[in-house]
Write a protein that holds these residues in place. Sequence first.
Motif, short mmCIF file in Angstrom:
data_model
loop_
_atom_site.label_atom_id
_atom_site.label_comp_id
_atom_site.label_asym_id
_atom_site.label_seq_id
_atom_site.Cartn_x
_atom_site.Cartn_y
_atom_site.Cartn_z
N HIS A 453 -1.03 28.38 -5.12
CA HIS A 453 -2.40 27.98 -5.44
C HIS A 453 -2.58 26.46 -5.40
CE1 HIS A 453 -2.49 32.15 -6.77
NE2 HIS A 453 -3.80 32.07 -6.80
N ARG A 454 -1.56 25.75 -4.87
CA ARG A 454 -1.65 24.32 -4.57
C ARG A 454 -1.76 23.43 -5.80
NH1 ARG A 454 -6.27 24.95 0.15
NH2 ARG A 454 -5.14 26.44 1.47
N TYR A 455 -1.29 23.90 -6.93
CA TYR A 455 -1.22 23.03 -8.10
C TYR A 455 0.07 22.21 -8.08
CZ TYR A 455 -5.26 25.34 -10.13
OH TYR A 455 -6.53 25.80 -10.36
N LEU A 456 1.10 22.75 -7.45
CA LEU A 456 2.37 22.04 -7.28
C LEU A 456 2.67 21.90 -5.80
CD1 LEU A 456 4.63 23.77 -9.99
CD2 LEU A 456 3.39 21.59 -10.17
N LEU A 457 3.34 20.81 -5.45
CA LEU A 457 3.76 20.55 -4.07
C LEU A 457 5.27 20.51 -4.03
CD1 LEU A 457 1.27 17.58 -3.48
CD2 LEU A 457 0.88 20.00 -3.01
N PHE A 464 9.60 19.50 -7.38
CA PHE A 464 8.15 19.75 -7.37
C PHE A 464 7.40 18.49 -7.79
CE2 PHE A 464 10.38 23.66 -8.13
CZ PHE A 464 9.75 24.57 -7.30
N GLN A 465 6.23 18.34 -7.23
CA GLN A 465 5.34 17.26 -7.62
C GLN A 465 4.00 17.85 -8.02
OE1 GLN A 465 5.16 13.75 -5.16
NE2 GLN A 465 2.95 13.54 -5.49
N LEU A 466 3.45 17.35 -9.09
CA LEU A 466 2.12 17.79 -9.53
C LEU A 466 1.08 17.27 -8.55
CD1 LEU A 466 0.51 19.17 -11.85
CD2 LEU A 466 0.30 16.90 -12.88
N ASN A 467 0.31 18.17 -7.98
CA ASN A 467 -0.76 17.78 -7.08
C ASN A 467 -1.79 16.97 -7.86
OD1 ASN A 467 -2.89 17.58 -5.29
ND2 ASN A 467 -3.08 19.78 -4.92
N PRO A 468 -2.00 15.69 -7.49
CA PRO A 468 -2.98 14.89 -8.24
C PRO A 468 -4.35 15.56 -8.34
CG PRO A 468 -1.70 13.50 -6.77
CD PRO A 468 -1.33 14.92 -6.43
#
Length: 545
Positions: A453-457, A464-468
């Motif tokens: 769902h594109r909340y994490l990259l 993992f990186q938090l999607n800004p």
Amino acid sequence: MTLIPDPTYPQPLPLMPEASEPAPYPVHVLPTLLQDAARAIAHHVQAPEAIAGQCVIGVAAYLAQTRVNAPALNRLDGMPCSLFLLTLANSGDRKSECRRLAFRVIDDAEREARSAYRQQCKEIEDGAAHLKGKARDEYLAEHPLPSDPRTQYSDATFEPIAGDFIRGMPAACWDTDEGGQLFGGASLKADTRASTLGGLVKAFDSGTFERTRSRGNVEGSGVAYHRRLSVHLLAQAVTVAEALDDPLLQGQGFLPRFLFADAPSLAGTRLLTPDRMHSSAFNDPRLHRFWDRCRAIMATDAAIDTETGEVTPPTLQPTPAAEEVWREHYNATEAEQSTLGDLAGVRPFAGRAGELARRLAAVLACFEQCPEITDSIMQSACAIVRYSVGEWARYTEGERLSPDLKQAAALIAWLVEKDWQSFDARQLQREGPQSVRRSAKARDRLLAVLVEHRYLLTSNGKQFQLNPAATTATPATTPATPSPGTCDTFATTCDKSEPADTLSQPVATLSQPSNPVNTGLVAGVANVATTSREKEQAALFEGEI
């Protein structure tokens, strides 16, 4: 200020639908004594009116079921007015205290009756203690033990309750503030639940209990007619969630027989003032009037045959005006069950609305000590039943969502709050919420949902990186439809013991939908938590993120 989406990052796909607001519990439609009592209990306990309202109805049903029958179409002798009630509330929402105040008179009478019973049994047993053989048998024949006056069950299963009815008990109430004991207990385990549900449905419909045992257990066999059983359950949603989502409980008609309320929590608003600290429920005249009416009804004769234990009360008839109110209620509910109607998704529940309204109307009339069901009482009953059907519709709509979507929404909220801009899966299990610490499989499943769902990259399924863009998105909108497949590859990748490192690729690269790792890891999110075992595991983590 309106936030402008940053085109550098992919916009997250919504996880959850917007939750519909619960309708206020229609306490104002109850007859005056019940209405005042519910409001007094809610005020002194600082609890939702839904809990207090359901409790006072439970009291009225207990008192009415041995004194009146409800009017039934095409049946001269009517039907039982016993009710099944289920109220959901969070831990700490003061279910027990509401129940204690509402059932005070009944509880006191039960305690006194059972204390007297134990004393009578002791006197008879003491009298027989010094006798032997024939003399003892003759003494016990002349001094038989009295019948157990028990009428309330809390920590129980269906089998012993049915046995007590077959042995002669006329009426009872299965009444507990731990409703998970019924829905999650032995009564509804896989090997017994079908027979238990059938027995409870038969008890509700006609007051009949039947058991057939082997010849070596003749005492446990028999049939009891014209008995009365009401069920009053207060429960935490997490303890009954799996049962309420069980197609058998809905399809067999067990759940649709319940008057239902899902009470909103008042936590955070229950502040104490000096006046509130010094006020007492036991000084409230509204509650004293309610308790006095309970005592007055209990002082009247119950319609119980002392020889057979059968309950054969008169049927309260509705006035012509009340019948017209009921007919309009029935037709309106029936029309909404059409394919495009508002109640099409809860037909099993809406289909019971007519019968439940007649039962509840008889209960309310009995508590009001009315000789018939008036139009105003029928209007009150129909309004409560409409509220119940609406609550079932709201609850079942939310329960259709995957438990993982709910957990994922809670996890992303936690990550944003804690400002976890980047992390690896092992770090999350070490330092994250308690729920993801307990199970690597649950952790990986939730991470897969958030990546899909594109909340994490992620580029490798480990870091993992938090999607800004996730910090400005809300998960509570129309849910997206995930891809078909399985998340097992994701779990395997994350469990490998590899050292964590920083994300080596730029965010623009990580955020590309065509990233093969990103795509492969999250395939099949739609199918997560569909087995009963996975649902059970998800339920264990409910509310802990």
